[in-house]
Design a protein around this motif. Sequence first.
Motif, PDB file in Angstrom:
ATOM      1  N   HIS A  36       0.853  -1.194   0.000  1.00  0.00           N
ATOM      2  CA  HIS A  36       0.000   0.000   0.000  1.00  0.00           C
ATOM      3  C   HIS A  36       0.888   1.242   0.000  1.00  0.00           C
ATOM      4  O   HIS A  36       1.723   1.417   0.898  1.00  0.00           O
ATOM      5  N   ILE A  37       0.691   2.096  -1.004  1.00  0.00           N
ATOM      6  CA  ILE A  37       1.565   3.259  -1.172  1.00  0.00           C
ATOM      7  C   ILE A  37       0.733   4.507  -1.438  1.00  0.00           C
ATOM      8  O   ILE A  37      -0.238   4.474  -2.203  1.00  0.00           O
ATOM      9  N   ALA A  38       1.127   5.607  -0.798  1.00  0.00           N
ATOM     10  CA  ALA A  38       0.535   6.918  -1.056  1.00  0.00           C
ATOM     11  C   ALA A  38       1.670   7.923  -1.214  1.00  0.00           C
ATOM     12  O   ALA A  38       2.516   8.049  -0.327  1.00  0.00           O
ATOM     13  N   VAL A  39       1.693   8.606  -2.349  1.00  0.00           N
ATOM     14  CA  VAL A  39       2.724   9.614  -2.596  1.00  0.00           C
ATOM     15  C   VAL A  39       2.045  10.961  -2.749  1.00  0.00           C
ATOM     16  O   VAL A  39       1.202  11.152  -3.631  1.00  0.00           O
ATOM     17  N   GLU A  40       2.406  11.897  -1.874  1.00  0.00           N
ATOM     18  CA  GLU A  40       1.868  13.262  -1.959  1.00  0.00           C
ATOM     19  C   GLU A  40       2.713  14.039  -2.941  1.00  0.00           C
ATOM     20  O   GLU A  40       3.926  14.130  -2.801  1.00  0.00           O
ATOM     21  N   ASN A  41       2.075  14.578  -3.960  1.00  0.00           N
ATOM     22  CA  ASN A  41       2.774  15.365  -4.976  1.00  0.00           C
ATOM     23  C   ASN A  41       1.754  16.197  -5.734  1.00  0.00           C
ATOM     24  O   ASN A  41       0.653  15.697  -6.000  1.00  0.00           O
ATOM     25  N   PRO A  42       2.102  17.422  -6.111  1.00  0.00           N
ATOM     26  CA  PRO A  42       1.171  18.193  -6.936  1.00  0.00           C
ATOM     27  C   PRO A  42       0.984  17.518  -8.292  1.00  0.00           C
ATOM     28  O   PRO A  42       1.743  16.631  -8.676  1.00  0.00           O
ATOM     29  N   PRO A  96      -8.864  25.884   7.709  1.00  0.00           N
ATOM     30  CA  PRO A  96      -9.339  26.990   6.877  1.00  0.00           C
ATOM     31  C   PRO A  96      -8.246  27.502   5.945  1.00  0.00           C
ATOM     32  O   PRO A  96      -7.737  28.619   6.085  1.00  0.00           O
ATOM     33  N   GLU A  97      -7.894  26.683   4.957  1.00  0.00           N
ATOM     34  CA  GLU A  97      -6.842  27.048   4.006  1.00  0.00           C
ATOM     35  C   GLU A  97      -7.107  26.403   2.650  1.00  0.00           C
ATOM     36  O   GLU A  97      -7.789  25.386   2.551  1.00  0.00           O
ATOM     37  N   PHE A  98      -6.525  27.050   1.613  1.00  0.00           N
ATOM     38  CA  PHE A  98      -6.507  26.483   0.271  1.00  0.00           C
ATOM     39  C   PHE A  98      -5.094  25.971  -0.010  1.00  0.00           C
ATOM     40  O   PHE A  98      -4.121  26.703   0.138  1.00  0.00           O
ATOM     41  N   LYS A  99      -4.975  24.727  -0.409  1.00  0.00           N
ATOM     42  CA  LYS A  99      -3.703  24.180  -0.897  1.00  0.00           C
ATOM     43  C   LYS A  99      -4.001  22.813  -1.511  1.00  0.00           C
ATOM     44  O   LYS A  99      -4.091  21.812  -0.819  1.00  0.00           O
ATOM     45  N   ALA A 100      -4.179  22.823  -2.818  1.00  0.00           N
ATOM     46  CA  ALA A 100      -4.495  21.568  -3.504  1.00  0.00           C
ATOM     47  C   ALA A 100      -3.373  20.566  -3.277  1.00  0.00           C
ATOM     48  O   ALA A 100      -2.206  20.845  -3.544  1.00  0.00           O
ATOM     49  N   THR A 101      -3.732  19.407  -2.767  1.00  0.00           N
ATOM     50  CA  THR A 101      -2.766  18.369  -2.444  1.00  0.00           C
ATOM     51  C   THR A 101      -3.084  17.122  -3.253  1.00  0.00           C
ATOM     52  O   THR A 101      -4.187  16.587  -3.163  1.00  0.00           O
ATOM     53  N   GLY A 102      -2.131  16.676  -4.070  1.00  0.00           N
ATOM     54  CA  GLY A 102      -2.336  15.492  -4.889  1.00  0.00           C
ATOM     55  C   GLY A 102      -1.876  14.243  -4.170  1.00  0.00           C
ATOM     56  O   GLY A 102      -0.781  14.214  -3.593  1.00  0.00           O
ATOM     57  N   LEU A 103      -2.695  13.200  -4.186  1.00  0.00           N
ATOM     58  CA  LEU A 103      -2.358  11.923  -3.566  1.00  0.00           C
ATOM     59  C   LEU A 103      -2.404  10.829  -4.628  1.00  0.00           C
ATOM     60  O   LEU A 103      -3.463  10.526  -5.181  1.00  0.00           O
ATOM     61  N   TYR A 104      -1.242  10.260  -4.931  1.00  0.00           N
ATOM     62  CA  TYR A 104      -1.154   9.145  -5.869  1.00  0.00           C
ATOM     63  C   TYR A 104      -1.239   7.863  -5.043  1.00  0.00           C
ATOM     64  O   TYR A 104      -0.374   7.606  -4.204  1.00  0.00           O
ATOM     65  N   LEU A 105      -2.282   7.073  -5.265  1.00  0.00           N
ATOM     66  CA  LEU A 105      -2.605   5.963  -4.373  1.00  0.00           C
ATOM     67  C   LEU A 105      -2.482   4.610  -5.064  1.00  0.00           C
ATOM     68  O   LEU A 105      -2.998   4.414  -6.172  1.00  0.00           O
ATOM     69  N   LYS A 106      -1.814   3.671  -4.401  1.00  0.00           N
ATOM     70  CA  LYS A 106      -1.693   2.291  -4.879  1.00  0.00           C
ATOM     71  C   LYS A 106      -2.315   1.359  -3.830  1.00  0.00           C
ATOM     72  O   LYS A 106      -1.867   1.315  -2.680  1.00  0.00           O
ATOM     73  N   ASN A 107      -3.362   0.652  -4.224  1.00  0.00           N
ATOM     74  CA  ASN A 107      -4.066  -0.283  -3.330  1.00  0.00           C
ATOM     75  C   ASN A 107      -4.588   0.411  -2.071  1.00  0.00           C
ATOM     76  O   ASN A 107      -4.605  -0.172  -0.987  1.00  0.00           O
ATOM     77  N   LEU A 108      -5.005   1.650  -2.239  1.00  0.00           N
ATOM     78  CA  LEU A 108      -5.611   2.419  -1.154  1.00  0.00           C
ATOM     79  C   LEU A 108      -6.819   3.173  -1.707  1.00  0.00           C
ATOM     80  O   LEU A 108      -6.771   3.665  -2.848  1.00  0.00           O
ATOM     81  N   PRO A 109      -7.899   3.315  -0.920  1.00  0.00           N
ATOM     82  CA  PRO A 109      -9.057   4.077  -1.392  1.00  0.00           C
ATOM     83  C   PRO A 109      -8.822   5.577  -1.268  1.00  0.00           C
ATOM     84  O   PRO A 109      -7.988   6.034  -0.484  1.00  0.00           O
ATOM     85  N   SER A 110      -9.555   6.334  -2.045  1.00  0.00           N
ATOM     86  CA  SER A 110      -9.497   7.793  -1.930  1.00  0.00           C
ATOM     87  C   SER A 110      -9.957   8.222  -0.546  1.00  0.00           C
ATOM     88  O   SER A 110     -10.819   7.570   0.068  1.00  0.00           O
ATOM     89  N   LEU A 111      -9.384   9.297  -0.050  1.00  0.00           N
ATOM     90  CA  LEU A 111      -9.790   9.812   1.252  1.00  0.00           C
ATOM     91  C   LEU A 111     -11.188  10.410   1.184  1.00  0.00           C
ATOM     92  O   LEU A 111     -11.569  11.033   0.186  1.00  0.00           O
TER      93      LEU A 111
END
Length: 229
Positions: free
Chosen positions: A117-123, A151-166
């Motif tokens: 199970h892998i999650a990589v945070e990257n724009p 209370p903030e804006f900051k688009a965060t990309g999550l590349y997910l392997k064998n994990l469901p979306s948050l």
Amino acid sequence: MADALVACEQFGTVLEALLEAGYNAFSCDIEPAQHRHKNRHITDDVRNHLDAGWDLLVVAHPPCTRNCRSGRRWLSGPGKMTPPKKLPKGRTWESLIEEFEAGVELFSACWNAPVPHIAVENPEMHDLAKDRMPDDLPKPQIVQPHQFGHPEFKATGLYLKNLPSLVPTNQLKVPEKGSDEWKAWNRVHRLPPGPERSIERSRFFPGIAQAMANQWKPITEGTAQRIVA
């Protein structure tokens, strides 16, 4: 109990959330720990520790300056991967390419790690970076801090392997565009240039980290139990 490694994290936000959720978790970064769990921090290149039998790998904030869409302008000459008309102050074309290659290599190594199970945070990446990514890389899930109580804006990309979306846990009401509150929510994007800017922009939001830990725990623990059995 699932074993988890948090890569490219020195401040411990994701590590703390995983520990609170009951993981046997460690952080790893080339910089020393800036959190209270010093005995759970590995000061080293994470690529030296990817094959240690982890159930979950979370790459919290790998270097992405040259691979994200905002960095495309510095690789914007004619065709692909050619010098732009103007380089960043004090930089060479060779150094930009070196940073680009380093970012691609680190991301690919983590994504291809022998971890279930892998999650990589990257724009979101620009086209040149996408061309160099593993073939099985999905589109990222884009989440916002305000979906998880910040209370903030900051688009965060999550590349997910064998994990469901948050799933959002605490959606705040988004203020009217242009209002003082809306401007305050754009704090990260309005930070002035300086040595602290990159550190502040790379800090992880606790609400997102807690959602990761709690929502992915049943899946990663299930994998750990099957391996033990």
